[in-house]
Design a protein around this motif. Structure first.
Motif, PDB file in Angstrom:
ATOM      1  N   ASP A   1       0.454  41.502 116.105  1.00  0.00           N
ATOM      2  CA  ASP A   1       0.722  42.260 115.137  1.00  0.00           C
ATOM      3  C   ASP A   1       2.298  41.990 114.297  1.00  0.00           C
ATOM      4  O   ASP A   1       2.551  41.979 113.242  1.00  0.00           O
ATOM      5  CB  ASP A   1       0.407  43.601 115.397  1.00  0.00           C
ATOM      6  N   LYS A   2       3.062  41.628 115.551  1.00  0.00           N
ATOM      7  CA  LYS A   2       4.541  41.154 114.829  1.00  0.00           C
ATOM      8  C   LYS A   2       4.500  39.844 113.942  1.00  0.00           C
ATOM      9  O   LYS A   2       5.499  39.898 113.081  1.00  0.00           O
ATOM     10  CB  LYS A   2       5.189  40.581 116.180  1.00  0.00           C
TER      11      LYS A   2
ATOM     12  N   GLU B   1       2.222  39.160 111.861  1.00  0.00           N
ATOM     13  CA  GLU B   1       1.892  39.605 110.494  1.00  0.00           C
ATOM     14  C   GLU B   1       2.738  40.578 109.918  1.00  0.00           C
ATOM     15  O   GLU B   1       3.101  40.330 108.690  1.00  0.00           O
ATOM     16  CB  GLU B   1       0.552  40.594 110.540  1.00  0.00           C
ATOM     17  N   GLU B   2       3.671  41.120 110.616  1.00  0.00           N
ATOM     18  CA  GLU B   2       4.708  42.206 110.061  1.00  0.00           C
ATOM     19  C   GLU B   2       5.895  41.262 109.688  1.00  0.00           C
ATOM     20  O   GLU B   2       6.257  41.482 108.230  1.00  0.00           O
ATOM     21  CB  GLU B   2       5.197  42.937 111.170  1.00  0.00           C
TER      22      GLU B   2
ATOM     23  N   LYS C   1       4.738  39.522 106.161  1.00  0.00           N
ATOM     24  CA  LYS C   1       5.007  40.315 104.876  1.00  0.00           C
ATOM     25  C   LYS C   1       6.398  40.587 104.778  1.00  0.00           C
ATOM     26  O   LYS C   1       6.571  40.445 103.353  1.00  0.00           O
ATOM     27  CB  LYS C   1       4.013  41.714 105.583  1.00  0.00           C
ATOM     28  N   LEU C   2       7.087  40.712 105.852  1.00  0.00           N
ATOM     29  CA  LEU C   2       8.708  40.972 105.488  1.00  0.00           C
ATOM     30  C   LEU C   2       9.318  39.680 104.574  1.00  0.00           C
ATOM     31  O   LEU C   2      10.163  39.784 103.755  1.00  0.00           O
ATOM     32  CB  LEU C   2       9.579  41.138 106.743  1.00  0.00           C
TER      33      LEU C   2
ATOM     34  N   ILE D   1      12.853  39.691 112.637  1.00  0.00           N
ATOM     35  CA  ILE D   1      12.614  40.949 111.883  1.00  0.00           C
ATOM     36  C   ILE D   1      13.990  41.907 111.588  1.00  0.00           C
ATOM     37  O   ILE D   1      14.072  42.448 110.453  1.00  0.00           O
ATOM     38  CB  ILE D   1      11.430  41.770 112.463  1.00  0.00           C
TER      39      ILE D   1
END
Length: 479
Positions: free
Chosen positions: A170-171, A173-174, A177-178, A376
Motif C-alpha cells: 500500500d505504501k 501505491e501511496e 499517487k503523491l 513520502i
C-alpha cells in the motif's frame, strides 16, 4: 563564454551560464603535465617488466601465459600510473550520516595507494561538500527518521519480491499517487534504483527503427539505456539548440539510413541539471523544437527535482512551463529526498505501458518500505502538507546558498562552470597534479570535496565539484 538568453519571450527570467575557456598557458602546462606522467609511466612499466621495480597490480599467473590475456596492459596504463598516484582522493569511507558534516575513517598507504590500512582514528566534523543532499533530508533525527523507523517496525526492511508478485505494498501505491501530484502529471511509477530507471526504461520506450537525439554530456545511465534500446543514436552539442534543430531537420528529411522510411519515433534525451557541468537545460527552447518537429521529450531530473523552482518541483517549474509539455518526466529520490530509487511520471497510458514492458518494473525487487516512507515524508514536507513551512524554507535556503557560494568563488578569481542557480558547482583545476593536491589539502582543513579527472571529464578539464545543501550554514560556506 557567457550566455544571457532572452529568446523571443521563451524565457520568463534571465538565463545566465558561464563556461570560461581554458587559458592557453594553463592548457599547455596541463598537456605537459600529462606528457611527463605518461613518459614516467612507460619508464616504470619497463622497470616492472625487468623486475627492477615491484609490480603491485593484478597480473596473469605464470602457468596462464598461453591463455588469451584477461587484462589488457595498455587499457590499465592510465589506472596503474596516473589514477593510482591519487587514489587516496576517492572512495574515502565515512562513518556517519552524509549530512552537512561527516565523520571519516582515517587511512594510510605504505605502498603508494595500492593498498590502504585503517589507523582506527576517526576524523570528526568534516564539512561535506560532496553529497547530493540538496535539501538536507539526509539526517538521523527528525520527522523523516521517526516515520521511517515506525514503518521499519511494521513492514520490515526488505520486500523480497517484485511489484507484480508479492512485493506491491500500500505504501508503494501511496508514494506513486503523491509523486504524480507533486509533478503535476496524470500518473507515476517508482523504481528501486535511479540508474536502472533510465537504463531499463529507455529500451522499453524505443527500439529498432527509432531515433534518439542525446545531449553529448548526458549521464552514463541515459547513454546505457540508449545503447541497450537498439535505436539509432545521434549526439547534439551540449545545450546547443542549433545543433539539435539540425539533427531534427536531417532526421525528418532523410529518414532511416538505406530504406529512407520515416523514423518510428524520435526521442530527445536531456537532463535538468548536468551533474559535471553545473548547467541547466534550455528547456523552453527544447520544448519549442519538440513541438515544431513532432518528436518526444525524455527529461532526466535526477539533480533538479527538489533543487530548482520556487517550490522545488524541478526545472519545469523553474522555467514556468507546463508538465504536459514533457512526455517522460524521470527523476531520482537519491538526491533531494535523501533516499534511494527513481520515478517516471507522465500520461496514464505511458505508465500503464511501462508497468507491463519495463524490465525494471517486472524483474526488480520493489522499494524497501522505510525508504518509501522517507520519500513520502520528505516530499510532503517540501509540498507543505506536513503543516509546516520547513520544506519551502529549505528550497529557499538552497537557492540562497547556491548564489552566495558561486558569487564568493568568482570574487576570489576561480573559474566556475555552469548556471548561477545550479547547486552543482564545478571549480576548474585543469592540471593532473592539482587533482590529488586539492583533495588532500581540503581534507587537511576538514573539508570533504569530490575531485574529478579524465575519463569522467575531458583530459584538460579536471575539476573539483562542490554540491551545495540547504543544511550548509553561511559559516561553513565561508570556511
Amino acid at each position: 563564454i557567457n550566455h544571457i538568453v532572452h529568446n523571443g519571450g521563451l524565457y520568463k527570467r534571465p538565463f545566465n551560464e558561464a563556461f570560461e575557456e581554458t587559458p592557453m598557458l594553463v592548457a599547455v602546462l596541463t598537456y605537459v603535465g600529462y606528457g611527463v606522467l605518461t613518459l614516467f609511466g612507460y619508464l616504470r612499466d619497463f622497470m616492472r617488466q625487468w623486475k627492477i621495480e615491484k609490480c603491485q597490480n593484478a597480473t596473469e599467473r605464470e602457468e596462464q601465459k598461453d591463455f588469451v590475456p584477461l587484462y589488457q596492459d595498455f587499457e590499465n596504463f592510465y589506472n596503474r600510473n596516473l589514477y593510482m598516484r591519487i587514489r587516496d582522493s576517492w572512495n574515502r569511507p565515512i562513518c556517519s550520516v552524509p549530512g552537512a558534516k561527516v565523520d571519516m575513517m582515517e587511512r594510510v598507504s605504505h605502498d603508494y595507494n595500492w593498498t590502504f590500512t585503517y589507523t582506527g582514528r576517526v576524523i570528526k566534523d568534516i564539512i561535506n561538500m560532496g553529497s547530493y543532499n540538496y535539501l538536507g533530508f539526509a539526517q538521523k533525527a527528525g520527522t523523516c527518521q521517526e516515520a521511517a523507523a515506525k514503518v521499519l517496525s511494521h513492514y520490515g526492511a526488505g520486500v523480497c519480491s517484485t511489484r507484480q508478485e508479492m512485493g506491491n505494498l500500500d505504501k508503494h501505491e501511496e508514494l506513486e499517487k503523491l509523486v504524480a501530484r507533486f509533478l503535476g502529471v496524470e500518473s507515476a511509477m517508482a523504481y528501486g534504483m535511479g540508474f536502472a530507471t533510465n537504463s531499463m526504461n529507455i529500451p522499453a520506450l524505443v527500439g529498432k527503427g527509432c531515433l534518439i537525439l542525446s545531449d553529448e554530456l548526458n549521464h552514463a545511465s541515459l547513454v546505457l539505456g540508449a545503447r541497450l534500446s537498439g535505436a539509432t543514436i545521434r549526439i547534439f552539442k551540449h545545450n546547443n539548440m542549433q545543433s539539435l534543430e539540425k539533427l531534427l531537420k536531417d532526421a525528418i528529411v532523410h529518414g532511416q539510413p538505406r530504406t529512407r522510411r520515416p523514423w518510428k519515433k524520435i526521442l530527445i534525451l536531456v537532463e535538468g541539471i548536468y551533474s559535471m557541468e553545473g548547467s541547466i537545460v534550455r528547456l523552453p527552447e527544447v520544448i519549442a523544437l519538440k513541438k515544431k518537429y513532432k518528436s518526444y521529450l525524455y527529461l532526466d531530473e535526477a539533480h533538479s527535482i527538489g533543487a530548482l523552482g520556487p517550490s522545488g518541483r524541478g526545472v519545469v517549474e523553474y522555467f514556468g512551463l507546463s508538465p504536459e509539455d514533457v512526455d517522460v518526466m524521470m527523476g531520482t529520490f537519491t538526491k533531494s529526498f535523501g533516499a534511494a530509487g527513481g520515478y517516471i511520471g507522465g500520461k496514464k497510458e505511458l505508465i500503464d505501458y511501462l508497468r507491463t514492458y519495463s524490465h525494471s518494473a517486472v524483474y526488480a525487487t520493489s522499494l524497501s518500505p522505510p525508504v518509501v516512507e522517507q520519500i513520502i515524508t520528505s516530499m510532503k514536507c517540501i509540498m507543505g502538507e506536513d503543516g509546516t513551512t520547513v520544506g519551502k524554507a529549505r528550497v529557499q535556503q538552497l537557492a540562497e546558498n547556491t548564489r552566495y557560494f558561486r558569487r564568493r568563488l568568482k570574487e576570489m578569481g576561480f573559474i566556475i562552470y555552469g548556471n548561477e542557480d545550479s547547486p552543482v558547482v564545478p571549480l576548474m583545476l585543469y592540471m593532473p597534479a592539482k587533482i590529488g593536491a586539492f583533495g588532500r589539502e581540503m581534507l587537511k582543513r576538514n573539508i570533504g570535496v569530490v575531485v574529478v579527472g579524465f575519463p569522467a571529464t575531458p583530459i584538460i578539464e579536471s575539476r573539483a565539484r562542490f554540491c551545495l545543501s540547504a543544511a550548509h550554514t553561511k559559516e561553513m560556506l565561508d570556511t
